[in-house]
Design a protein around this motif. Structure first.
Motif, PDB file in Angstrom:
ATOM      1  N   MET A  79       0.835  -1.205   0.000  1.00 17.78           N
ATOM      2  CA  MET A  79       0.000   0.000   0.000  1.00 17.78           C
ATOM      3  C   MET A  79       0.872   1.258   0.000  1.00 17.78           C
ATOM      4  O   MET A  79       1.888   1.314   0.680  1.00 17.78           O
ATOM      5  CB  MET A  79      -0.886  -0.055   1.260  1.00 17.78           C
ATOM      6  N   PHE A  80       0.514   2.248  -0.786  1.00 15.58           N
ATOM      7  CA  PHE A  80       1.264   3.506  -0.884  1.00 15.58           C
ATOM      8  C   PHE A  80       1.365   4.124   0.509  1.00 15.58           C
ATOM      9  O   PHE A  80       0.383   4.142   1.250  1.00 15.58           O
ATOM     10  CB  PHE A  80       0.516   4.492  -1.796  1.00 15.58           C
ATOM     11  N   SER A  81       2.534   4.631   0.853  1.00  9.93           N
ATOM     12  CA  SER A  81       2.664   5.375   2.104  1.00  9.93           C
ATOM     13  C   SER A  81       2.043   6.743   1.871  1.00  9.93           C
ATOM     14  O   SER A  81       2.689   7.658   1.358  1.00  9.93           O
ATOM     15  CB  SER A  81       4.140   5.525   2.464  1.00  9.93           C
ATOM     16  N   LEU A  82       0.760   6.862   2.231  1.00 11.49           N
ATOM     17  CA  LEU A  82       0.011   8.082   1.910  1.00 11.49           C
ATOM     18  C   LEU A  82       0.629   9.326   2.532  1.00 11.49           C
ATOM     19  O   LEU A  82       0.533  10.422   1.985  1.00 11.49           O
ATOM     20  CB  LEU A  82      -1.449   7.942   2.366  1.00 11.49           C
ATOM     21  N   GLY A  83       1.290   9.126   3.680  1.00 11.94           N
ATOM     22  CA  GLY A  83       1.926  10.257   4.370  1.00 11.94           C
ATOM     23  C   GLY A  83       2.905  10.982   3.458  1.00 11.94           C
ATOM     24  O   GLY A  83       3.086  12.204   3.569  1.00 11.94           O
ATOM     25  N   ALA A 102      24.825   3.851 -20.020  1.00 11.84           N
ATOM     26  CA  ALA A 102      23.577   3.077 -20.073  1.00 11.84           C
ATOM     27  C   ALA A 102      22.532   3.700 -19.142  1.00 11.84           C
ATOM     28  O   ALA A 102      22.293   3.222 -18.033  1.00 11.84           O
ATOM     29  CB  ALA A 102      23.861   1.625 -19.696  1.00 11.84           C
ATOM     30  N   ILE A 103      21.951   4.802 -19.592  1.00  8.65           N
ATOM     31  CA  ILE A 103      20.942   5.511 -18.789  1.00  8.65           C
ATOM     32  C   ILE A 103      19.571   5.269 -19.408  1.00  8.65           C
ATOM     33  O   ILE A 103      19.377   5.491 -20.611  1.00  8.65           O
ATOM     34  CB  ILE A 103      21.262   7.016 -18.736  1.00  8.65           C
ATOM     35  N   TYR A 104      18.636   4.788 -18.591  1.00  6.70           N
ATOM     36  CA  TYR A 104      17.291   4.456 -19.093  1.00  6.70           C
ATOM     37  C   TYR A 104      16.259   5.175 -18.240  1.00  6.70           C
ATOM     38  O   TYR A 104      16.420   5.307 -17.027  1.00  6.70           O
ATOM     39  CB  TYR A 104      17.076   2.939 -19.060  1.00  6.70           C
ATOM     40  N   ARG A 105      15.215   5.639 -18.932  1.00  4.95           N
ATOM     41  CA  ARG A 105      14.140   6.357 -18.226  1.00  4.95           C
ATOM     42  C   ARG A 105      12.856   5.571 -18.421  1.00  4.95           C
ATOM     43  O   ARG A 105      12.342   5.478 -19.537  1.00  4.95           O
ATOM     44  CB  ARG A 105      13.981   7.788 -18.790  1.00  4.95           C
ATOM     45  N   PHE A 106      12.366   5.030 -17.306  1.00  3.33           N
ATOM     46  CA  PHE A 106      11.156   4.195 -17.392  1.00  3.33           C
ATOM     47  C   PHE A 106      10.538   4.085 -16.007  1.00  3.33           C
ATOM     48  O   PHE A 106      11.193   3.660 -15.059  1.00  3.33           O
ATOM     49  CB  PHE A 106      11.531   2.795 -17.907  1.00  3.33           C
ATOM     50  N   ASN A 107       9.287   4.516 -15.916  1.00  5.01           N
ATOM     51  CA  ASN A 107       8.546   4.414 -14.673  1.00  5.01           C
ATOM     52  C   ASN A 107       7.575   3.239 -14.881  1.00  5.01           C
ATOM     53  O   ASN A 107       6.733   3.320 -15.783  1.00  5.01           O
ATOM     54  CB  ASN A 107       7.755   5.734 -14.510  1.00  5.01           C
ATOM     55  N   PRO A 108       7.665   2.180 -14.107  1.00  2.31           N
ATOM     56  CA  PRO A 108       6.840   1.000 -14.395  1.00  2.31           C
ATOM     57  C   PRO A 108       5.372   1.181 -14.000  1.00  2.31           C
ATOM     58  O   PRO A 108       4.858   0.487 -13.131  1.00  2.31           O
ATOM     59  CB  PRO A 108       7.517  -0.096 -13.570  1.00  2.31           C
ATOM     60  N   VAL A 109       4.732   2.119 -14.658  1.00  2.00           N
ATOM     61  CA  VAL A 109       3.330   2.439 -14.368  1.00  2.00           C
ATOM     62  C   VAL A 109       2.579   2.521 -15.691  1.00  2.00           C
ATOM     63  O   VAL A 109       3.103   3.059 -16.668  1.00  2.00           O
ATOM     64  CB  VAL A 109       3.229   3.808 -13.644  1.00  2.00           C
ATOM     65  N   VAL A 110       1.339   1.996 -15.689  1.00  2.00           N
ATOM     66  CA  VAL A 110       0.524   2.063 -16.902  1.00  2.00           C
ATOM     67  C   VAL A 110      -0.089   3.470 -16.990  1.00  2.00           C
ATOM     68  O   VAL A 110      -0.762   3.926 -16.069  1.00  2.00           O
ATOM     69  CB  VAL A 110      -0.586   0.987 -16.876  1.00  2.00           C
ATOM     70  N   LEU A 111       0.158   4.126 -18.116  1.00  2.60           N
ATOM     71  CA  LEU A 111      -0.418   5.470 -18.345  1.00  2.60           C
ATOM     72  C   LEU A 111      -1.448   5.377 -19.457  1.00  2.60           C
ATOM     73  O   LEU A 111      -1.133   4.932 -20.568  1.00  2.60           O
ATOM     74  CB  LEU A 111       0.676   6.454 -18.760  1.00  2.60           C
ATOM     75  N   LYS A 112      -2.659   5.789 -19.145  1.00  2.00           N
ATOM     76  CA  LYS A 112      -3.704   5.837 -20.173  1.00  2.00           C
ATOM     77  C   LYS A 112      -3.683   7.238 -20.796  1.00  2.00           C
ATOM     78  O   LYS A 112      -3.016   8.141 -20.276  1.00  2.00           O
ATOM     79  CB  LYS A 112      -5.062   5.551 -19.533  1.00  2.00           C
ATOM     80  N   ALA A 113      -4.455   7.403 -21.889  1.00  2.39           N
ATOM     81  CA  ALA A 113      -4.376   8.666 -22.644  1.00  2.39           C
ATOM     82  C   ALA A 113      -4.537   9.901 -21.747  1.00  2.39           C
ATOM     83  O   ALA A 113      -3.785  10.863 -21.880  1.00  2.39           O
ATOM     84  CB  ALA A 113      -5.415   8.661 -23.749  1.00  2.39           C
ATOM     85  N   ASP A 114      -5.496   9.848 -20.800  1.00  6.33           N
ATOM     86  CA  ASP A 114      -5.709  11.075 -20.002  1.00  6.33           C
ATOM     87  C   ASP A 114      -4.746  11.199 -18.824  1.00  6.33           C
ATOM     88  O   ASP A 114      -4.751  12.204 -18.113  1.00  6.33           O
ATOM     89  CB  ASP A 114      -7.176  11.164 -19.544  1.00  6.33           C
ATOM     90  N   TYR A 132       0.277   1.108  -8.214  1.00  4.62           N
ATOM     91  CA  TYR A 132       1.384   1.343  -7.297  1.00  4.62           C
ATOM     92  C   TYR A 132       1.942   0.003  -6.800  1.00  4.62           C
ATOM     93  O   TYR A 132       3.153  -0.210  -6.737  1.00  4.62           O
ATOM     94  CB  TYR A 132       0.972   2.230  -6.117  1.00  4.62           C
ATOM     95  N   GLU A 133       1.042  -0.925  -6.479  1.00  6.17           N
ATOM     96  CA  GLU A 133       1.511  -2.245  -6.019  1.00  6.17           C
ATOM     97  C   GLU A 133       2.326  -2.942  -7.111  1.00  6.17           C
ATOM     98  O   GLU A 133       3.333  -3.593  -6.839  1.00  6.17           O
ATOM     99  CB  GLU A 133       0.310  -3.094  -5.599  1.00  6.17           C
ATOM    100  N   LYS A 134       1.886  -2.771  -8.366  1.00  2.00           N
ATOM    101  CA  LYS A 134       2.636  -3.346  -9.498  1.00  2.00           C
ATOM    102  C   LYS A 134       4.024  -2.720  -9.597  1.00  2.00           C
ATOM    103  O   LYS A 134       5.006  -3.380  -9.920  1.00  2.00           O
ATOM    104  CB  LYS A 134       1.883  -3.074 -10.812  1.00  2.00           C
ATOM    105  N   GLN A 135       4.081  -1.402  -9.342  1.00  2.00           N
ATOM    106  CA  GLN A 135       5.376  -0.720  -9.408  1.00  2.00           C
ATOM    107  C   GLN A 135       6.329  -1.298  -8.355  1.00  2.00           C
ATOM    108  O   GLN A 135       7.504  -1.566  -8.640  1.00  2.00           O
ATOM    109  CB  GLN A 135       5.189   0.788  -9.202  1.00  2.00           C
ATOM    110  N   VAL A 136       5.814  -1.518  -7.136  1.00  2.00           N
ATOM    111  CA  VAL A 136       6.663  -2.077  -6.075  1.00  2.00           C
ATOM    112  C   VAL A 136       7.087  -3.503  -6.459  1.00  2.00           C
ATOM    113  O   VAL A 136       8.247  -3.891  -6.289  1.00  2.00           O
ATOM    114  CB  VAL A 136       5.935  -2.064  -4.713  1.00  2.00           C
ATOM    115  N   GLU A 137       6.146  -4.243  -7.037  1.00  2.00           N
ATOM    116  CA  GLU A 137       6.465  -5.621  -7.453  1.00  2.00           C
ATOM    117  C   GLU A 137       7.574  -5.599  -8.514  1.00  2.00           C
ATOM    118  O   GLU A 137       8.507  -6.404  -8.479  1.00  2.00           O
ATOM    119  CB  GLU A 137       5.189  -6.263  -8.009  1.00  2.00           C
TER     120      GLU A 137
END
Ligand SMILES: CCCCCCCC/C=C\CCCCCCCC(=O)N[C@@H](Cc1ccc(O)cc1)C(=O)O
Ligand SMILES: [Zn+2]
Ligand SMILES: [Zn+2]
Length: 453
Positions: A1-5, A395-407, A424-429
């Motif tokens: 779970m995201f640390s909401l704080g 070897a520099i790569y830019r990638f945030n493992p999050v699904v982005l939809k059009a909006d 977020y849980e997928k990102q941690v995984e």
């Protein structure tokens, strides 16, 4: 779970040296509280760099393996109170989404990396390969006091990295017109940047007897010429060619044939994709008029008018060429042009079977996001802290493992930035797997996966 704080702490960066330092200090205390194993494990060293940024050195058990680095940032861009469904620092949960500034850019990575490591440590995992974690505090205002200082510190220690992973792209689902399934774009470069200040001076006076041309009129005409005359199309001359070639089979007939033959069709394709702002940013150096200042009173002709124009430079162009085109387009000596900030596009990182980082990302994406149908090299249209690390690795790569939809793309720096709890849980995984997958010492033999068929 995201640390909401973490979302509730307003670590806003307005300008370089105009940061919410109280919030930055609070963020530092917060991560110490919620990730106790990270801060107390004997083989992990943590250091505060540039007053607020964090550098973690995770000492692996096998010193023969070349270390890698994960980069993220804790600062966020400002957020207006209006326009949001929930206040931007409330971390409100609604229908499976957490709303708040920084949920996508980039507290999700900062907290996600530490969360994944905390989980591994609690399972008594000791990595074989050493790695560094950098959490910058001023990325949104260029990273000179945070990310850059971390890079300089590592360089002074003689560190070389096998690869570095930062934000800057993602898993795009319905973002690229014509591609229906989600595709992972790992940016192998980022665009350059040039910011110009344009100034026009003219004699001040009474508005009742105006001259034929005023500083405002001259400047307005100049910036209008820049906006009306976009930079040349360069589609197909940079790594976006590789990107579309990799993605060709994702398009339906006849677009798949077109994309496979960009040597022939790139003029046609570029005219189609330039219609949308994100597509346009792939095609050319973009021109953005961002500041315009003049005048103090309705009946006073102002002496001075000034404007800022920000260009994001296509990988096939350089600062000097852009500047020449700007001068030719303005074509007016009364407009004084000064360079505020300038850097060329970043070097292109390797994308082949020998590129360790790419193979590890590929394997991890396939493990964690089996529905992703292609993994392709991309171009980051903005800039990231990773640009300060070019002396440590190519070897520099830019990638945030999050699904982005059009909006979702417009939520980054915009209103209603949010991440789903599931994403977020997928990102941690992903990060949890990535750290473990990085412990291989040799690359697996290349094979054709279903992703490439
Ligand atoms: C054909 C269509 C392809 C569409 C591709 C669109 C992908 C969009 C995916 C993700 C969004 C990209 C986010 C870019 C991150 C940029 C980070 C940022 O905002 N940086 C700032 C500040 C900055 C940071 C570091 C620097 O050294 C300079 C500036 C920026 O202004 O770029
Ligand atoms: Zn960011
Ligand atoms: Zn940002």
């Amino acid at each position: 779970m995201f640390s909401l704080g973490a979302i509730k702490i307003p670590t806003v960066a307005f300008l370089r040296k105009q940061l919410n330092t109280t919030a930055l200090i609070e963020f530092g205390k917060y991560i110490q509280k919620v990730f106790p194993a990270v801060f107390s494990t004997e083989f992990i060293q943590h250091e505060v760099v540039g007053e607020y940024s964090y550098l973690f050195t995770v000492r692996g058990s096998d010193p023969q393996l070349m270390p890698y680095m994960l980069l993220a940032h804790m600062d966020v861009v400002p957020a207006s109170e209006e326009g949001w469904k929930f206040p931007p620092f409330s971390a409100e949960e609604d229908e499976g989404y957490i709303y708040g500034r920084g949920t996508l850019d980039n507290k999700n990575s900062a907290i996600g990396i530490l969360q994944a490591l905390e989980f591994l440590l609690r399972r008594n995992y000791r990595p074989r390969r050493s790695f560094y974690i950098g959490i910058g505090h001023d990325e949104e205002v260029s990273g000179l006091d945070g990310g850059k200082q971390i890079a300089m510190l590592l360089q002074a220690r003689g560190v070389k990295l096998s690869f570095l992973l930062d934000e800057g792209s993602g898993i795009l689902d319905g973002v690229i017109e014509g591609i229906k399934s989600p595709v992972a774009l790992i940016a192998v470069t980022e665009k350059g940047s040039l910011t110009l200040n344009l100034t026009v001076r003219s004699d001040p006076g009474h508005s009742s007897a105006p001259p034929k041309e005023t500083s405002i009129g001259i400047l307005a005409a100049a910036v209008s010429r820049l906006e009306k005359n976009p930079m040349p199309r360069l589609f197909g001359y940079g790594p976006e060619l590789m990107m579309f070639e990799h993605l060709a089979s994702e398009f339906a007939f006849p677009l798949n044939i077109v994309m496979k033959n960009l040597w022939l069709f790139s003029p046609l394709v570029s005219r189609i994709i330039e219609r949308k702002p994100t597509g346009n940013s792939m095609v050319r150096t973009t021109t953005a008029l961002t500041i315009f200042k003049a005048g103090i009173k309705f009946n006073v002709i102002p002496h001075l008018a000034s404007a800022a124009v920000n260009f994001r430079i296509h990988p096939a162009q350089k600062v000097a060429e852009v500047l020449e085109i700007v001068k030719d387009t303005i074509d007016d000596d009364r407009v004084e042009i000064t360079v505020t900030e300038a850097f060329d596009p970043l070097p292109i990182s390797p994308w082949d079977d020998q590129a360790l980082g790419v193979q590890i990302f590929r394997r991890t994406i396939m493990d964690v996001f089996p529905h992703v149908s292609s993994i392709a090299p991309g171009v980051c249209i903005g800039n990231t802290d990773s640009r300060h690390f070019t002396n440590l690795t190519d070897a520099i790569y830019r990638f945030n493992p999050v699904v982005l939809k059009a909006d979702d793309v417009s939520r980054i720096h915009g209103w209603n930035e949010r991440i789903s709890v599931k994403d977020y849980e997928k990102q941690v995984e992903f990060l949890f797997q990535l750290i473990q997958n990085s412990d291989i010492d040799k690359l697996p033999k290349p094979h054709l996966s279903t992703h490439e068929l």
